[in-house]
Design an enzyme around this catalytic site. Structure first.
Site, PDB file in Angstrom:
ATOM      1  CG  ASN A  88     -10.882   3.723   1.136  1.00  0.00           C
ATOM      2  OD1 ASN A  88     -11.250   3.646  -0.027  1.00  0.00           O
ATOM      3  ND2 ASN A  88      -9.842   3.054   1.598  1.00  0.00           N
ATOM      4  CG  HIS A 101      -6.269   8.524   4.933  1.00  0.00           C
ATOM      5  ND1 HIS A 101      -7.146   8.421   5.980  1.00  0.00           N
ATOM      6  CD2 HIS A 101      -6.267   7.316   4.324  1.00  0.00           C
ATOM      7  CE1 HIS A 101      -7.647   7.205   6.018  1.00  0.00           C
ATOM      8  NE2 HIS A 101      -7.139   6.507   5.017  1.00  0.00           N
ATOM      9  CG  HIS A 103      -4.983   5.193   0.215  1.00  0.00           C
ATOM     10  ND1 HIS A 103      -4.301   4.280   0.989  1.00  0.00           N
ATOM     11  CD2 HIS A 103      -6.169   5.396   0.848  1.00  0.00           C
ATOM     12  CE1 HIS A 103      -5.052   3.933   2.027  1.00  0.00           C
ATOM     13  NE2 HIS A 103      -6.195   4.592   1.963  1.00  0.00           N
TER      14      HIS A 103
HETATM   15  P1  5GP Z   1      -7.931   3.502   5.020  1.00  0.00           P
HETATM   16  O1  5GP Z   1      -8.240   2.034   4.984  1.00  0.00           O
HETATM   17  O2  5GP Z   1      -8.476   4.166   6.279  1.00  0.00           O
HETATM   18  O3  5GP Z   1      -8.312   4.223   3.774  1.00  0.00           O
HETATM   19  O4  5GP Z   1      -6.368   3.596   5.064  1.00  0.00           O
HETATM   20  C1  5GP Z   1      -5.606   3.620   6.221  1.00  0.00           C
HETATM   21  C2  5GP Z   1      -4.186   3.343   5.806  1.00  0.00           C
HETATM   22  O5  5GP Z   1      -3.328   3.810   6.834  1.00  0.00           O
HETATM   23  C3  5GP Z   1      -3.872   1.864   5.616  1.00  0.00           C
HETATM   24  O6  5GP Z   1      -3.372   1.669   4.297  1.00  0.00           O
HETATM   25  C4  5GP Z   1      -2.833   1.558   6.686  1.00  0.00           C
HETATM   26  O7  5GP Z   1      -1.837   0.678   6.235  1.00  0.00           O
HETATM   27  C5  5GP Z   1      -2.261   2.929   7.000  1.00  0.00           C
HETATM   28  N1  5GP Z   1      -1.825   3.122   8.370  1.00  0.00           N
HETATM   29  C6  5GP Z   1      -2.525   2.830   9.490  1.00  0.00           C
HETATM   30  N2  5GP Z   1      -1.828   3.203  10.582  1.00  0.00           N
HETATM   31  C7  5GP Z   1      -0.662   3.747  10.131  1.00  0.00           C
HETATM   32  C8  5GP Z   1       0.463   4.314  10.799  1.00  0.00           C
HETATM   33  O8  5GP Z   1       0.551   4.392  12.013  1.00  0.00           O
HETATM   34  N3  5GP Z   1       1.462   4.795   9.997  1.00  0.00           N
HETATM   35  C9  5GP Z   1       1.409   4.732   8.634  1.00  0.00           C
HETATM   36  N4  5GP Z   1       2.432   5.226   7.946  1.00  0.00           N
HETATM   37  N5  5GP Z   1       0.355   4.189   7.984  1.00  0.00           N
HETATM   38  C10 5GP Z   1      -0.666   3.705   8.726  1.00  0.00           C
END
Ligand code: 5GP
Ligand code: ZN
Length: 138
Positions: A88, A101, A103
């Site tokens: 994203n 990042h 996924h």
């Molecule tokens: P985004 O929505 O930015 O693509 O994804 C962020 C992801 O990071 C989410 O799926 C969320 O659950 C994960 N996430 C956020 N903070 C942390 C954290 O402190 N540790 C881990 N392992 N995952 C996190």
């Protein structure tokens, strides 16, 4: 470079503990704290890049092969039958942590629908016009 206020910089560099499944000089792969499915992982570069537009090509070139390697391991070890690579960029796209990042989301037979959308039905003219508009910015 790392950013002091960035949680993924701290996790990627081991300052905050995480469930790590892979690590090399440039990347750490961890389990997501809020998984979409069992084994949902995140590929994190150890340097801070806000999103894919900020990610240098030398780093970017390593992300897809790493995603494939992790996904293949998930199929073998977890018994998932497929996986999604999702990435994203920007709040409107669902990005909540502004450190690049990727996924890696295992998908199981009869599992929940995770990456889905309702297809629109544009005309050929609309598609051609949109294509020209995007091409003009490349
Ligand atoms: P985004 O929505 O930015 O693509 O994804 C962020 C992801 O990071 C989410 O799926 C969320 O659950 C994960 N996430 C956020 N903070 C942390 C954290 O402190 N540790 C881990 N392992 N995952 C996190
Ligand atoms: Zn960061």
């Amino acid at each position: 470079m790392k950013e002091d206020s960035c949680i993924f910089c701290k996790i990627a560099n081991g300052e905050i503990p995480s469930a790590t499944i892979y690590e090399d000089e440039q990347f750490r792969v961890i389990l997501d704290l809020g998984p979409a499915s069992k084994g949902h992982a995140l590929i994190l570069p150890k340097e801070h890049f806000a999103d894919v537009c900020a990610l240098p090509e030398t780093w970017a070139a390593k992300v897809l092969p790493l995603g494939a390697k992790i996904g293949a391991a998930m199929k073998q070890a977890l018994g998932c039958s497929g996986f999604n690579l999702v990435q994203n960029n920007g709040a409107s796209a669902g990005q909540t942590v502004f450190h690049f990042h990727m996924h890696v989301i295992p998908r199981y037979d009869d599992g929940a629908k995770i990456v889905t959308w309702t297809p629109k039905n544009p005309s050929q003219e609309e598609l051609a016009q949109i294509a020209e508009t995007i091409k003009s910015a490349l």
